[in-house]
Design an enzyme around this catalytic site. Structure first.
Site, PDB file in Angstrom:
ATOM      1  CE  LYS A 184      -4.365  -1.903   1.366  1.00  0.00           C
ATOM      2  NZ  LYS A 184      -5.430  -2.069   2.354  1.00  0.00           N
ATOM      3  NE  ARG A 212      -7.631  -8.706   0.057  1.00  0.00           N
ATOM      4  CZ  ARG A 212      -7.304  -7.855  -0.914  1.00  0.00           C
ATOM      5  NH1 ARG A 212      -6.350  -6.936  -0.697  1.00  0.00           N
ATOM      6  NH2 ARG A 212      -7.891  -7.917  -2.097  1.00  0.00           N
TER       7      ARG A 212
END
Length: 508
Positions: free
Chosen positions: A451, A486
């Site tokens: 991210k 995840r």
């Protein structure tokens, strides 16, 4: 992590409330020449315990809950689901146990009659006491009252000796005492410190995971003990515009190949994303999601490598969730926590599958605007927002034992917020515990993989260069209490999770 011990300062609040009730002689029944006369208000909050060890135990629970709702028992909260060794009569199958809070207009003996009728209709016979049964329903508490008659005693007289009853009962409470009714339940404990002390006297949280009692999450026909080790969820984006690997896996063959790779690297769960959820992504229709997802899903479920693995669908559309589950997916991962489709909670409840509820403010186009990035205390406010979404799901019929929480790294958060969340997972659990100990015990998923905040910190503008930072963030998250991670790069993060699990086991 001994969460319950961390929340014990709330005992002061319990003590304060208990003092209001000490010495009170609430009697729900009074005698008359013809026997007992019930005196009750139009509605009362009740606690009902559930147990099953015959047949499909999860199905038995689901059926009993549906029959209770149809009989005027409105369920508002669920405990965790426990698989427990049998007590008293030990030569029989293991039980599933839980408990629910509910509102009902039924009087206590009317309620007892309804529960006995449900037990009979579900096949329970007299049999031996404490022996096998498809369903067992007991009234633990009824409003603020004691009940004593020839056929009913409330509080249930054997609560205090049964960990498999006390554990789900405690789950239905918060570490904060939210009402006079809950305070009254504490005051009815045989211990001066209320229900929390009664649970601690039995062994408390230390009992869970040993001595024949563990929390489980039903997935299909299996019961998943998520505390045994960290589970790794591998990402397969079926989109042309995802920030990390958009366009790579749009064909069925490419997606299947990627799934094979993820499984070979150690993935426990494969999460399919038919729509990009990056900030400012264009929102596509339900039909477009289905067109991308279903052909891949139909191919993947036939793969022998998927035996024992779970399939998750990353969608905020209830229609996509329903169709995916019908085609073989096992769980729904909703970044909006039910906010972007008013039917999602009801659909997930009817599907009877695990539901990942993530924290996000706004939608994909607004989540990073100034208003949605304003926090005074990000961990506390994320926990509050998560609880609100989960409470809505519970009221729609999604039991707490099917909920997975996700604090939503990168969604309506800036870099500082993401770091505070990664370091503050225990605080998030503790804040959830103020409202619901069951939700605080739910498995927690984190998704830091590649991210933007990792790129900002490490000066890595390309998402695929952020894998080392992802491993570091996964390590911090697992050590902080995350149960599922995840990620895009499965192999390296499987190793990180294994190391963290080994470190945590050394501590326990």
């Amino acid at each position: 992590m001994k969460l319950f011990r961390q929340t014990l300062p709330a005992q002061l609040a319990v003590d304060k409330f208990i003092k209001r009730f000490t010495g009170s002689s609430f009697r729900f029944l009074h005698s008359s020449p013809d026997g007992f006369v019930e005196v009750h208000s139009p509605e009362n909050e009740v606690v009902i315990a559930l147990g099953s060890n015959v047949g499909d135990r999860v199905h038995n629970f689901n059926e009993a809950l549906q029959m209770m709702k149809k009989s005027g028992i409105s369920i508002t909260r669920h405990g965790c689901l426990y698989e427990t060794a049998p007590a008293y009569v030990t030569d029989q199958p293991h039980f599933l146990n839980s408990a629910v809070r509910a509102i009902t207009k039924l009087g206590p003996h009317e309620l007892l009659g309804v529960l006995k009728k449900i037990e009979k209709e579900m096949g329970r016979t007299k049999g031996i006491r404490y022996g096998p049964r498809p369903i067992d329903l007991d009234i633990l508490f009824y409003g603020k009252f004691r009940v004593n008659s020839d056929v009913l005693t409330v509080p249930h007289e054997r609560i205090w000796e049964r960990p498999f009853v006390m554990a789900p009962l405690i789950d239905l409470l918060g570490s904060d005492v939210e009402s006079d009714t809950v305070a009254r339940w504490h005051s009815l404990s045989i211990h001066s410190g209320g229900l929390f002390e009664s649970w601690e006297k039995l062994g408390g949280e230390g009992l869970v995971g040993r001595d024949g009692m563990k929390r489980v999450l039903p997935v299909g026909k299996t019961l998943w003990d998520w505390c045994e080790r960290t589970s790794v969820m591998g990402v397969v984006n079926l989109t042309p515009d995802s920030f990390s690997d958009g366009g790579k896996f749009q064909s069925v063959d490419a997606a299947v190949s990627q799934v094979q790779s993820l499984i070979s690297e150690g993935a426990d769960i494969v999460d399919f994303g038919p729509q990009s959820t990056r900030p400012m992504a264009d929102r596509i229709s339900t039909q477009e999601e289905l067109d991308r997802l279903i052909p891949v899903l139909e191919a993947v479920v036939k793969m022998p490598e998927m035996t024992g693995k779970l399939i998750s669908v990353d969608t905020f559309y209830s229609e996509v969730a329903s169709e995916a589950i019908s085609k073989g997916a096992h769980m729904v991962n909703d970044v909006s926590g039910g906010q972007l489709d008013a039917n999602m909670n009801k659909v997930v409840a009817d599907l009877g599958v695990p539901y990942v509820v993530m924290h996000m403010r706004g939608d994909l186009t607004t989540m990073q605007n100034c208003e949605n990035l304003e926090y005074d205390d990000v961990c506390k406010q994320v926990a509050c927002g998560l609880y609100s979404r989960i409470a809505d799901a519970e009221m729609s019929g999604v039991p707490a034992w099917r909920i997975i929480t996700d604090p939503g790294l990168g969604f309506s958060k800036n870099t500082k917020h993401n770091l505070e969340l990664l370091m503050g997972l225990p605080k998030i659990r503790a804040e959830l515990a103020r409202k619901s100990l069951a939700i605080s015990h739910a498995p927690m998923l984190i998704g830091p993989s590649r991210k933007r905040f990792l790129g900002e910190i490490c000066n890595r503008p390309s998402a695929t260069d952020r894998d080392p930072a992802t491993v570091a963030s996964v390590t911090a998250g697992v050590l902080g209490g995350a149960n599922i991670v995840r990620v895009h790069n499965v192999q390296d993060n499987v190793d990180a999770a294994k190391l963290c699990d080994a470190m945590l086991k050394c501590q326990s």
